[in-house]
Motif scaffolding. Structure first.
Motif, PDB file in Angstrom:
ATOM      1  N   ARG A 185       0.831  -1.202   0.000  1.00 32.85           N
ATOM      2  CA  ARG A 185       0.000   0.000   0.000  1.00 32.85           C
ATOM      3  C   ARG A 185       0.864   1.250   0.000  1.00 32.85           C
ATOM      4  N   ASP A 186       1.914   1.252   0.830  1.00 33.29           N
ATOM      5  CA  ASP A 186       2.781   2.422   0.929  1.00 33.29           C
ATOM      6  C   ASP A 186       3.478   2.735  -0.386  1.00 33.29           C
ATOM      7  N   ARG A 187       4.016   1.703  -1.026  1.00 32.49           N
ATOM      8  CA  ARG A 187       4.691   1.928  -2.311  1.00 32.49           C
ATOM      9  C   ARG A 187       3.717   2.484  -3.338  1.00 32.49           C
ATOM     10  N   ILE A 188       2.474   2.004  -3.308  1.00 28.63           N
ATOM     11  CA  ILE A 188       1.470   2.476  -4.263  1.00 28.63           C
ATOM     12  C   ILE A 188       1.165   3.959  -4.030  1.00 28.63           C
ATOM     13  N   ILE A 189       0.919   4.315  -2.762  1.00 26.12           N
ATOM     14  CA  ILE A 189       0.609   5.711  -2.424  1.00 26.12           C
ATOM     15  C   ILE A 189       1.773   6.615  -2.812  1.00 26.12           C
ATOM     16  N   ASP A 190       2.983   6.179  -2.516  1.00 29.39           N
ATOM     17  CA  ASP A 190       4.165   6.972  -2.865  1.00 29.39           C
ATOM     18  C   ASP A 190       4.246   7.228  -4.360  1.00 29.39           C
ATOM     19  N   ALA A 191       4.059   6.177  -5.131  1.00 27.28           N
ATOM     20  CA  ALA A 191       4.131   6.326  -6.587  1.00 27.28           C
ATOM     21  C   ALA A 191       3.030   7.254  -7.092  1.00 27.28           C
ATOM     22  N   ALA A 192       1.846   7.124  -6.503  1.00 23.60           N
ATOM     23  CA  ALA A 192       0.728   7.975  -6.912  1.00 23.60           C
ATOM     24  C   ALA A 192       1.032   9.438  -6.617  1.00 23.60           C
ATOM     25  N   LEU A 193       1.592   9.684  -5.428  1.00 26.40           N
ATOM     26  CA  LEU A 193       1.938  11.047  -5.036  1.00 26.40           C
ATOM     27  C   LEU A 193       2.978  11.633  -5.990  1.00 26.40           C
ATOM     28  N   ARG A 194       3.910  10.800  -6.441  1.00 28.72           N
ATOM     29  CA  ARG A 194       4.931  11.258  -7.369  1.00 28.72           C
ATOM     30  C   ARG A 194       4.303  11.659  -8.713  1.00 28.72           C
ATOM     31  N   ILE A 195       3.317  10.906  -9.130  1.00 25.19           N
ATOM     32  CA  ILE A 195       2.634  11.247 -10.384  1.00 25.19           C
ATOM     33  C   ILE A 195       1.860  12.558 -10.230  1.00 25.19           C
ATOM     34  N   VAL A 196       1.115  12.688  -9.122  1.00 23.79           N
ATOM     35  CA  VAL A 196       0.305  13.890  -8.907  1.00 23.79           C
ATOM     36  C   VAL A 196       1.202  15.123  -8.800  1.00 23.79           C
ATOM     37  N   ASP A 197       2.285  15.017  -8.044  1.00 27.54           N
ATOM     38  CA  ASP A 197       3.186  16.159  -7.880  1.00 27.54           C
ATOM     39  C   ASP A 197       3.867  16.535  -9.191  1.00 27.54           C
ATOM     40  N   GLY A 198       4.191  15.533  -9.985  1.00 32.83           N
ATOM     41  CA  GLY A 198       4.953  15.804 -11.204  1.00 32.83           C
ATOM     42  C   GLY A 198       4.112  16.143 -12.413  1.00 32.83           C
ATOM     43  N   GLN A 199       2.920  15.548 -12.500  1.00 35.95           N
ATOM     44  CA  GLN A 199       2.134  15.696 -13.725  1.00 35.95           C
ATOM     45  C   GLN A 199       0.725  16.205 -13.484  1.00 35.95           C
ATOM     46  N   GLY A 200       0.326  16.312 -12.230  1.00 36.84           N
ATOM     47  CA  GLY A 200      -1.019  16.796 -11.934  1.00 36.84           C
ATOM     48  C   GLY A 200      -2.007  15.665 -11.678  1.00 36.84           C
TER      49      GLY A 200
END
Lengths: 188, 188
Positions: free
Chosen positions: B10-25
Motif C-alpha cells: 500500500r505504501d509503495r502504491i501511495i508513494d508512486a501515486a503522489l509522485r505522479i500527482v506532484d509531477g504531472q497533476g
DNA sequence: ACCTGAACACCGTTCAAGT
DNA sequence: ACCTGAACACCGTTCAAGT
C-alpha cells in the motif's frame, strides 16, 4: 411534427450543467449526460463551447464565483459591508458545493482577484492603509473559502455518520468571521 | 533471470501515486499509468487497495493532511506554536498542491477534525475558554486552507500570464496569519 | 497469495457527413 | 449554421485464469 426546439446556447448549456452538478455531483457531469439533459447529441455542445469540457468547467466557476464580486453601496460601516458580503458569498458557494473543487483548481484567474479587489476597496474606504487593505482582503477571502470548504466536507460527513455531534455551521461561521473582522480592526 | 522485484505494498502504491500527482497533476493519475510506474499491471493494485481509485485518493489525502496534525511541545507561547504549525502546514500543502482539490471534496472526514482538535488544545492551554478555542481553531484552519488554495491558483496563473504583478505569497501569508492571530487574541 | 489477460461499460474529442 | 454518426484513444473495474 415535433415543435422546433429552441436552439442551444452557452447559457442554456451552463445552466443544465449546474443543475447536474448540484443534483448529482461533479463526477456525474459528463458531456454525454449533459447532451441527454438538453435533448441533443453530446457532440453538439462543442459547437457552442469550442474548448469542450474545459470551457464548460470554466463557465461553472464563472457563474458561481465571479458574479457576486461587488460589495453593495459605498455608505455604511466597513465591518457591516464585509460581513454582509461574506454571508452572501458563503450562501452562494454552499448552494453550489459541487463547484468548490473547481474553484481550488487553476480555473478562472480573474474571478477571485476581482472579488479580492472589491473587498480591498471597502477596507480602503473604511480607513485602512493600502498595504493593510490588500492583506485584509486576501485574508477575509481565504477565510470564507476555507471555511466553506470545511463546511461542505463536514455536512457530507455528518450525512454518512449520523448526527453524532451536530455542528451549527452558520454560528461557527459568524463567530469566525467576527474573529477575522476583529483582527482587521487592529490593522487600521 | 530478472531479479525478483519487491512485492507491491500500500505504501509503495501511495508513494508512486503522489509522485505522479506532484509531477504531472491530478488528472494524469490513472490506474493504468500508476501500474506502469510500479512495473505492474494496473489490475494488481486492486489487490492492495480493494476500493480501487477511491481508496487511492483517500490515501493521498491521508498522507499529506493527517500526518502533520500535532502541534509541537506544550511549552511556549500559543501564538508562536500556532504560527509554527501554520507555516509547516502551508509548506506541506504547497508541496503537494495537486492533492488540495481532494481535501476540499468529501474525503477523509477525520484528517481535518483531528487537526482542528489539536489546534483547539493549543488555544485552551493558552488561556482561551472552551467555546472560543473551538471557534479559533476552526478559523485558523479555514484561513490556512483557503489561503493555500488561493496561492496555488495564483502561482499557476502567473506561470501562464508572465510576471505582471509579482506577489510575495509568503509575506502575504505571514501578514494574514498575523491578522488572524490578532483576532484570536481579542477572544481570550 | 499475488498478479495477468481479456472483457465490459463507460469517458472526451475528432471529423466527415447530413440538413 | 447547427447538429449527428461513427470512430479513436482512452478510462475504472470485474472476473476467470495463471503461477
Amino acid at each position: 411534427m415535433s415543435h422546433p426546439r429552441e436552439p442551444l446556447t452557452r447559457d442554456r448549456i451552463i445552466d443544465a450543467a449546474l443543475r447536474i452538478v448540484d443534483g448529482q455531483g461533479l463526477s456525474r457531469l459528463t458531456m454525454r449526460r449533459l447532451g441527454d439533459s438538453l435533448e441533443v447529441e453530446a457532440m453538439a455542445i462543442y459547437h457552442h463551447l469550442p474548448r469542450g469540457k474545459e470551457a464548460l468547467l470554466d463557465g461553472l466557476v464563472e457563474h458561481v464565483a465571479v458574479h457576486p464580486a461587488p460589495v453593495g453601496g459605498a455608505g455604511g460601516d466597513w465591518r457591516q459591508r464585509l460581513a454582509a458580503w461574506a454571508d452572501g458569498y458563503r450562501d452562494r458557494l454552499l448552494g453550489h458545493a459541487g463547484v468548490l473543487p473547481l474553484l481550488v483548481t487553476r480555473r478562472n484567474a480573474v474571478a477571485l482577484s476581482m472579488t479580492a479587489a472589491s473587498l480591498q476597496e471597502v477596507l480602503r474606504q473604511g480607513g485602512h492603509p493600502e498595504a493593510a487593505a490588500a492583506t485584509g482582503a486576501h485574508t477575509l477571502l481565504s477565510f470564507v473559502i476555507g471555511h466553506t470548504a470545511l463546511e461542505v466536507r463536514g455536512l457530507a460527513a455528518r450525512q454518512a455518520a449520523g448526527p453524532e455531534d451536530t455542528v451549527d455551521w452558520s454560528a461557527r461561521f459568524t463567530a469566525g468571521l467576527g474573529l477575522v473582522l476583529a483582527g482587521l480592526a487592529t490593522a487600521r
